[in-house]
Design a protein around this motif. Structure first.
Motif, PDB file in Angstrom:
ATOM      1  N   ARG A 184      -5.085  -7.993  -1.758  1.00 30.37           N
ATOM      2  CA  ARG A 184      -4.875  -6.545  -1.744  1.00 30.37           C
ATOM      3  C   ARG A 184      -3.560  -6.315  -0.993  1.00 30.37           C
ATOM      4  O   ARG A 184      -3.531  -6.235   0.224  1.00 30.37           O
ATOM      5  CB  ARG A 184      -6.018  -5.812  -1.032  1.00 30.37           C
ATOM      6  CG  ARG A 184      -7.390  -5.959  -1.700  1.00 30.37           C
ATOM      7  CD  ARG A 184      -7.405  -5.136  -2.988  1.00 30.37           C
ATOM      8  NE  ARG A 184      -8.746  -4.956  -3.533  1.00 30.37           N
ATOM      9  CZ  ARG A 184      -9.342  -5.798  -4.356  1.00 30.37           C
ATOM     10  NH1 ARG A 184      -8.721  -6.911  -4.709  1.00 30.37           N
ATOM     11  NH2 ARG A 184     -10.538  -5.544  -4.827  1.00 30.37           N
ATOM     12  N   ALA A 186       0.013  -4.366  -0.111  1.00 29.59           N
ATOM     13  CA  ALA A 186       0.797  -3.126  -0.093  1.00 29.59           C
ATOM     14  C   ALA A 186       2.272  -3.491  -0.083  1.00 29.59           C
ATOM     15  O   ALA A 186       2.717  -4.287   0.749  1.00 29.59           O
ATOM     16  CB  ALA A 186       0.453  -2.304   1.139  1.00 29.59           C
ATOM     17  N   LEU A 223      -0.067  -1.178  -9.103  1.00 29.32           N
ATOM     18  CA  LEU A 223      -0.112   0.284  -9.146  1.00 29.32           C
ATOM     19  C   LEU A 223       1.087   0.863  -8.389  1.00 29.32           C
ATOM     20  O   LEU A 223       1.185   0.750  -7.171  1.00 29.32           O
ATOM     21  CB  LEU A 223      -1.414   0.788  -8.511  1.00 29.32           C
ATOM     22  CG  LEU A 223      -2.711   0.129  -9.028  1.00 29.32           C
ATOM     23  CD1 LEU A 223      -3.915   0.696  -8.292  1.00 29.32           C
ATOM     24  CD2 LEU A 223      -2.846   0.328 -10.525  1.00 29.32           C
ATOM     25  N   VAL A 248      -5.040  -6.680  -6.347  1.00 25.62           N
ATOM     26  CA  VAL A 248      -4.395  -5.361  -6.404  1.00 25.62           C
ATOM     27  C   VAL A 248      -3.084  -5.421  -5.631  1.00 25.62           C
ATOM     28  O   VAL A 248      -3.045  -5.892  -4.485  1.00 25.62           O
ATOM     29  CB  VAL A 248      -5.289  -4.259  -5.794  1.00 25.62           C
ATOM     30  CG1 VAL A 248      -4.558  -2.913  -5.828  1.00 25.62           C
ATOM     31  CG2 VAL A 248      -6.616  -4.157  -6.537  1.00 25.62           C
ATOM     32  N   LEU A 290      -0.059  -2.680  -4.566  1.00 30.95           N
ATOM     33  CA  LEU A 290      -0.037  -1.223  -4.475  1.00 30.95           C
ATOM     34  C   LEU A 290       1.242  -0.710  -3.829  1.00 30.95           C
ATOM     35  O   LEU A 290       1.659  -1.180  -2.771  1.00 30.95           O
ATOM     36  CB  LEU A 290      -1.254  -0.790  -3.637  1.00 30.95           C
ATOM     37  CG  LEU A 290      -1.496   0.687  -3.378  1.00 30.95           C
ATOM     38  CD1 LEU A 290      -1.815   1.416  -4.676  1.00 30.95           C
ATOM     39  CD2 LEU A 290      -2.650   0.857  -2.392  1.00 30.95           C
ATOM     40  N   THR A 342       2.495   3.031  -2.606  1.00 25.50           N
ATOM     41  CA  THR A 342       2.133   4.435  -2.426  1.00 25.50           C
ATOM     42  C   THR A 342       2.591   4.913  -1.055  1.00 25.50           C
ATOM     43  O   THR A 342       2.731   4.124  -0.125  1.00 25.50           O
ATOM     44  CB  THR A 342       0.608   4.646  -2.567  1.00 25.50           C
ATOM     45  OG1 THR A 342       0.302   6.031  -2.399  1.00 25.50           O
ATOM     46  CG2 THR A 342      -0.163   3.852  -1.531  1.00 25.50           C
TER      47      THR A 342
END
Length: 525
Positions: free
Chosen positions: A339, A341, A453, A479, A481, A483
């Protein structure tokens, strides 16, 4: 400063605001929350007199200034610095008078006093502070606006109203065009703001940090809650529980009264009492508690096959466009349940890195190796923006995966809130949130092992963000990411890759520690 009394507003007979009351005093920091389409932006337009309300009364103190970001994106040969300065029309008029009346010394002292009172002589330094906080260095502050992207020019528009320091700021999703670093600066600016603001936001961490009060717009009504967003949630939850209990009591009472009517209604001696109870039953008012919105759903299918731990690796890679290298000599790997970022200031190459990981951008140098059965779902803004609005959700999905049978398509769409007639409705008639869900449905149709994403929360309100977080939490693949929503990152990411200075490095800490490092100016990357 501002008072709204019993404001009503309708569109084509459909009520948007019903008996709305709002009072804003000095140094009030208010968060305005509610679902997309609930009327938040409409309320702003009524406050700004851009829309005429149908009923009620608005009182504004004439000496107080109320400012919001203008709809028109700033452009032209003017620089960001000069654009900000041009917004202070009072200062501009006084400086003009200073030139015109230079031969009238008796007026000069009065003009200087007025300039001093509005802090006119430190305007350039204040403009520089705001622009620097929004990510414009000294060189960029003097560069023509036409040289910047639309997102950066929207930052200039935001900077213009912050620079003016009005008595009441109206901010509608101000973090939408900001990266995590710049959002942190804006958070500090608003926390220290000595005047008032009303902030529309779906970023719960941002609201928690800057709002002292919450106004909740739902079912055309505006309700006040004291405290930040977390306190609002606590109070709202209790309120909903009380409503459920109240409704249960009312239903018990209604059934008891109906039983009497059914038992004695036919008897002459009891007929009058029965009629009385029928009237009482008709007057019982139920206050239905909110239920989870069935359309706010994201059901990502888990990967059909479990891959070995290392699903993607890259070594000594350089990537870019044409003759321009954006990232150089980067190495790393992605594991099956990562996961990650991806953070860093806008313009440093986060999306470029994401495109490379997704396989859409080929490296200039180095190697990229992927598991033979790896399937990637890549959510990006141009997928959303380039939707063929003449198609239906069903047709859009059918074009993406033509080998899927009708029932599989319908079932998958149902997992993203599209059922019944909605499946064949024109995309043109869908809201921004519905279109975003449709893109998610398309990219997960074949059960990818890796989801990448890029700004997935754009167009999603808070309830839909919660639904997306919940689905990602149970998703069995990896994932990656990008954001600016700190709450989203905190609840999903377990590692951080920083894109900066033409490279990608892993940060040893969590999102909160990364933000503290930014604020303290300690850059170890």
């Amino acid at each position: 400063m501002l008072t709204l009394e019993n404001i009503n507003f309708s569109v084509n007979g459909k009520p948007i605001l019903d008996q709305v009351n709002l009072q804003v005093g000095n140094r009030q920091h208010i968060g305005l929350v509610g679902r997309n389409g609930s009327g938040k932006s409409t309320l702003f337009k009524i406050i700004l007199a851009e829309l005429e309300h149908d009923g009620g009364k608005i009182q504004r103190e004439k000496t107080k200034t109320i400012v919001s970001v203008k709809q028109e994106m700033p452009s032209g040969d003017i620089s960001p610095r000069d654009f900000l300065l041009s917004q202070d029309t009072v200062r501009g008029n006084l400086l003009k008078q200073l030139e015109e009346k230079s031969d009238q010394p008796e007026l000069l002292a009065e003009i200087y006093d007025q300039l001093i009172s509005i802090k006119a002589f430190d305007a350039e330094s204040r403009a520089a502070v705001v622009l620097n906080g929004l990510g414009f260095d000294e060189k960029a502050q003097g560069t023509p606006l036409n040289n910047f992207s639309g997102g950066l020019r929207m930052r200039v528009a935001l900077g213009a109203i912050l620079f003016q320091e009005p008595d009441l700021l109206l901010l509608d999703e101000p973090t939408n065009h900001l990266d995590l670093e710049t959002s942190g600066w804006l958070k500090d600016f608003l926390r220290a703001y000595s005047k008032s603001f009303i902030l529309i936001s779906h970023d719960r961490d941002f609201l928690n940090d800057v709002a002292d009060d919450i106004m909740h717009l739902k079912n055309n009504k505006l309700t006040y809650y004291s405290g930040n967003f977390d306190k609002f949630i606590d109070a709202y939850t209790i309120k909903q529980k009380n409503l459920e209990e109240y409704n249960a009591k009312m239903e018990t009472k209604r059934k008891h009264m109906m039983a009497f009517v059914e038992r004695f209604g036919a008897k002459a001696t009891k007929a009058k009492q029965a009629q009385s109870r029928l009237k009482a039953i008709a007057k019982i008012k139920f206050m239905p508690p909110d239920k989870d919105d069935p359309t706010a759903c994201f059901n990502f299918p888990n990967p059909r096959s479990k891959l070995s731990s290392n699903i993607l690796s890259y070594d000594k890679v350089s990537i870019g466009y044409g003759n321009v290298t954006v990232l150089k000599n980067i190495s790393g790997l992605v594991m099956a349940e990562d996961r990650i970022a991806i953070v860093g200031a806008n313009g440093n190459g986060k999306t470029t890195f994401a495109k490379f990981l997704a396989g859409e951008l080929k490296q200039k140098k180095g190697t990229r190796e992927v598991h033979g059965k790896l399937k990637v779902g890549f959510y990006k803004q141009d997928l959303f923006e380039k939707l063929d609005v003449t198609k239906s959700p069903y047709d859009f999905l059918k074009d993406m995966v033509p080998d899927q049978i009708d029932q599989q398509l319908r079932t998958h769409l149902g997992g993203f809130g599209f059922s019944g007639n909605k499946v064949f409705q024109s995309i043109e008639d869908l809201s921004g949130g519905e279109r975003a869900r449709l893109v998610f449905a398309a990219l997960t149709m074949e059960a990818p092992n890796l989801l990448i994403l890029d700004e997935p929360t754009n167009h999603l309100d808070m309830e839909m963000r919660e639904a997306l977080i919940s689905s990602l939490a149970s998703y069995g693949g990896a994932v990656i990411l990008i954001t600016h929503d700190r709450n989203f990152l905190n609840r999903i990411a377990n590692s951080i890759f920083i894109v900066a200075n033409g490279s990608v490095t892993q940060f040893n800490g969590d999102v909160d520690q990364y933000e503290k490092a930014i604020q303290s100016g300690r850059r170890s990357w």
